[in-house]
Design a protein around this motif. Sequence first.
Motif, mmCIF file in Angstrom:
data_model
loop_
_atom_site.group_PDB
_atom_site.id
_atom_site.type_symbol
_atom_site.label_atom_id
_atom_site.label_comp_id
_atom_site.label_asym_id
_atom_site.label_seq_id
_atom_site.Cartn_x
_atom_site.Cartn_y
_atom_site.Cartn_z
ATOM 1 N N ILE A 121 22.175 -47.130 2.061
ATOM 2 C CA ILE A 121 20.739 -47.417 2.043
ATOM 3 C C ILE A 121 20.418 -48.569 3.002
ATOM 4 O O ILE A 121 19.499 -48.489 3.811
ATOM 5 C CB ILE A 121 20.289 -47.816 0.610
ATOM 6 N N GLN A 122 21.214 -49.636 2.909
ATOM 7 C CA GLN A 122 20.935 -50.821 3.728
ATOM 8 C C GLN A 122 21.221 -50.577 5.208
ATOM 9 O O GLN A 122 20.521 -51.107 6.064
ATOM 10 C CB GLN A 122 21.743 -52.019 3.220
ATOM 11 N N SER A 123 22.247 -49.772 5.508
ATOM 12 C CA SER A 123 22.555 -49.510 6.920
ATOM 13 C C SER A 123 21.468 -48.637 7.543
ATOM 14 O O SER A 123 21.378 -48.534 8.759
ATOM 15 C CB SER A 123 23.938 -48.878 7.081
ATOM 16 N N ASN A 124 20.635 -48.018 6.707
ATOM 17 C CA ASN A 124 19.480 -47.280 7.226
ATOM 18 C C ASN A 124 18.204 -48.114 7.175
ATOM 19 O O ASN A 124 17.089 -47.579 7.199
ATOM 20 C CB ASN A 124 19.315 -45.963 6.481
ATOM 21 N N LYS A 125 18.411 -49.441 7.062
ATOM 22 C CA LYS A 125 17.319 -50.417 7.198
ATOM 23 C C LYS A 125 16.327 -50.447 6.030
ATOM 24 O O LYS A 125 15.193 -50.914 6.178
ATOM 25 C CB LYS A 125 16.530 -50.211 8.521
ATOM 26 N N PHE A 126 16.742 -49.943 4.876
ATOM 27 C CA PHE A 126 15.902 -50.100 3.685
ATOM 28 C C PHE A 126 16.322 -51.382 2.978
ATOM 29 O O PHE A 126 17.506 -51.692 2.901
ATOM 30 C CB PHE A 126 16.064 -48.906 2.742
ATOM 31 N N LYS A 127 15.327 -52.117 2.458
ATOM 32 C CA LYS A 127 15.607 -53.397 1.790
ATOM 33 C C LYS A 127 15.800 -53.186 0.291
ATOM 34 O O LYS A 127 14.984 -52.534 -0.364
ATOM 35 C CB LYS A 127 14.443 -54.367 2.001
ATOM 36 N N LEU A 128 16.889 -53.764 -0.230
ATOM 37 C CA LEU A 128 17.134 -53.695 -1.674
ATOM 38 C C LEU A 128 16.690 -54.997 -2.338
ATOM 39 O O LEU A 128 16.731 -56.069 -1.733
ATOM 40 C CB LEU A 128 18.617 -53.430 -1.943
ATOM 41 N N ASN A 129 16.267 -54.856 -3.582
ATOM 42 C CA ASN A 129 15.866 -56.018 -4.382
ATOM 43 C C ASN A 129 17.084 -56.933 -4.565
ATOM 44 O O ASN A 129 18.109 -56.517 -5.097
ATOM 45 C CB ASN A 129 15.344 -55.487 -5.736
ATOM 46 N N SER A 130 16.937 -58.211 -4.114
ATOM 47 C CA SER A 130 18.073 -59.130 -4.138
ATOM 48 C C SER A 130 17.976 -60.136 -5.282
ATOM 49 O O SER A 130 18.741 -61.108 -5.321
ATOM 50 C CB SER A 130 18.140 -59.864 -2.800
ATOM 51 N N GLU A 131 17.030 -59.947 -6.193
ATOM 52 C CA GLU A 131 16.868 -60.873 -7.326
ATOM 53 C C GLU A 131 18.184 -60.966 -8.107
ATOM 54 O O GLU A 131 18.723 -59.938 -8.533
ATOM 55 C CB GLU A 131 15.748 -60.348 -8.244
ATOM 56 N N GLY A 132 18.684 -62.183 -8.304
ATOM 57 C CA GLY A 132 20.010 -62.349 -8.909
ATOM 58 C C GLY A 132 21.050 -61.958 -7.879
ATOM 59 O O GLY A 132 21.571 -62.785 -7.144
ATOM 60 N N SER A 133 21.342 -60.691 -7.783
ATOM 61 C CA SER A 133 22.138 -60.156 -6.683
ATOM 62 C C SER A 133 21.718 -58.710 -6.503
ATOM 63 O O SER A 133 20.989 -58.176 -7.335
ATOM 64 C CB SER A 133 23.631 -60.257 -6.994
ATOM 65 N N LEU A 143 27.182 -50.355 -16.786
ATOM 66 C CA LEU A 143 25.883 -49.898 -16.272
ATOM 67 C C LEU A 143 25.579 -50.694 -15.005
ATOM 68 O O LEU A 143 25.366 -51.912 -15.060
ATOM 69 C CB LEU A 143 24.769 -50.087 -17.313
ATOM 70 N N LEU A 144 25.588 -49.995 -13.863
ATOM 71 C CA LEU A 144 25.408 -50.640 -12.562
ATOM 72 C C LEU A 144 24.110 -50.132 -11.952
ATOM 73 O O LEU A 144 23.907 -48.918 -11.846
ATOM 74 C CB LEU A 144 26.574 -50.294 -11.635
ATOM 75 N N GLN A 145 23.239 -51.063 -11.560
ATOM 76 C CA GLN A 145 21.921 -50.661 -11.048
ATOM 77 C C GLN A 145 21.540 -51.453 -9.800
ATOM 78 O O GLN A 145 21.914 -52.614 -9.658
ATOM 79 C CB GLN A 145 20.850 -50.898 -12.131
ATOM 80 N N SER A 146 20.765 -50.797 -8.932
ATOM 81 C CA SER A 146 20.128 -51.488 -7.809
ATOM 82 C C SER A 146 18.816 -50.775 -7.527
ATOM 83 O O SER A 146 18.590 -49.677 -8.040
ATOM 84 C CB SER A 146 21.041 -51.485 -6.571
ATOM 85 N N SER A 147 17.950 -51.407 -6.733
ATOM 86 C CA SER A 147 16.659 -50.789 -6.451
ATOM 87 C C SER A 147 16.117 -51.275 -5.118
ATOM 88 O O SER A 147 16.511 -52.339 -4.640
ATOM 89 C CB SER A 147 15.651 -51.128 -7.564
ATOM 90 N N THR A 148 15.218 -50.492 -4.520
ATOM 91 C CA THR A 148 14.560 -50.929 -3.292
ATOM 92 C C THR A 148 13.445 -51.917 -3.663
ATOM 93 O O THR A 148 13.069 -52.027 -4.839
ATOM 94 C CB THR A 148 13.923 -49.750 -2.525
#
Length: 318
Positions: free
Chosen positions: A218-230, A240-245
């Motif tokens: 996702i990131q290598s295609n220039k989309f930004k992920l929510n970095s709150e916390g990590s 349970l592993l989660q991430s989001s744009t």
Amino acid sequence: RDLIQKKGKIQKRPSTIPETFFRKVLEATENIYLNKNPTATSVLDLVRRYDGGQLCYDHFAFRTFDVDGCGISAMAQFFLDFGYVVRDELRFPKKHLRALWFSPPEHLLDCKGEGVNGPLPRIFISELLVDKLSPEAQVIIKKYTDVSAHGNKYAALASVTGSLTWPTPLFSDYQLLARESEYAAWTLVNGYALNHLTISVHRLKSDVRKIEKLNELIQSNKFKLNSEGSILKVSPDGRLLQSSTVADSMVFHFAEGTSESVPASYIEFAERLVSPEYENLPDDKILECHRRDGFEVGNADKIFESTSAGQICQKLAC
Ligand code: OOG
Ligand code: NI
């Protein structure tokens, strides 16, 4: 409260809505969301192309105001009538929020098909505890929920039509709410729109069925992920592993006649690892019910920030 039942007992509910109709409603809700949120559309395209086609949804999420019958129960009714069952409550005292999540009828958790025609998603619905806000903010929110006294009956209609059940907000009201609760401001202009849908990462086929790999793609295609916390949110049990744009922005036409940019929706990714008691099952015997279920307050608390000004500014480098 009355929606929650004793832990451990998942009560079956008879469905009063045919599955074809139910799935059409999900599809219409998804279409409204895709049309408003180019990042979600592009990310789904990217993952489908990379992984080779089919993907499944882990959950759909909605936000509500807990006042004048507009809260969780308003949005939940349609899902309950279809046969969803309420599972657990999550509380976020600092944000004045609580949430409930619902699981689909058991036989539709592992069925064939993709997207809204595949295994049915969990439903995550949160509500803002309006009576915990300042008197000024309460007056503003009630001004909208009050006028549309019967609007709460049509929450699902609002999601499929992409419209608000209350009158067009004033920018001045939006701004005042935003200062006190970004969640309140988001809900005022987005109403019962789909807040996000979540790709079921462990059900993908290629190397991106591990969420770290997917985040890289996702990131290598220039989309930004929510970095709150990590970027990667991990539950205390590690399963349970989660991430989001970061949410897209949209232009909203306020009642004063001015048009302003406001946060819209985002897309999430969830990987559920196999629960300890099923770790010895062969891969082809592992079903969704053998995996870590539910949600996690610590993860959710950070995922809520996907629509925050802080994350959106970082994304736009402002
Ligand atoms: C919901 C945030 C929490 C999750 O999966 O824990 C969440 C929201 O932003 O409304 O989506
Ligand atoms: Ni979510």
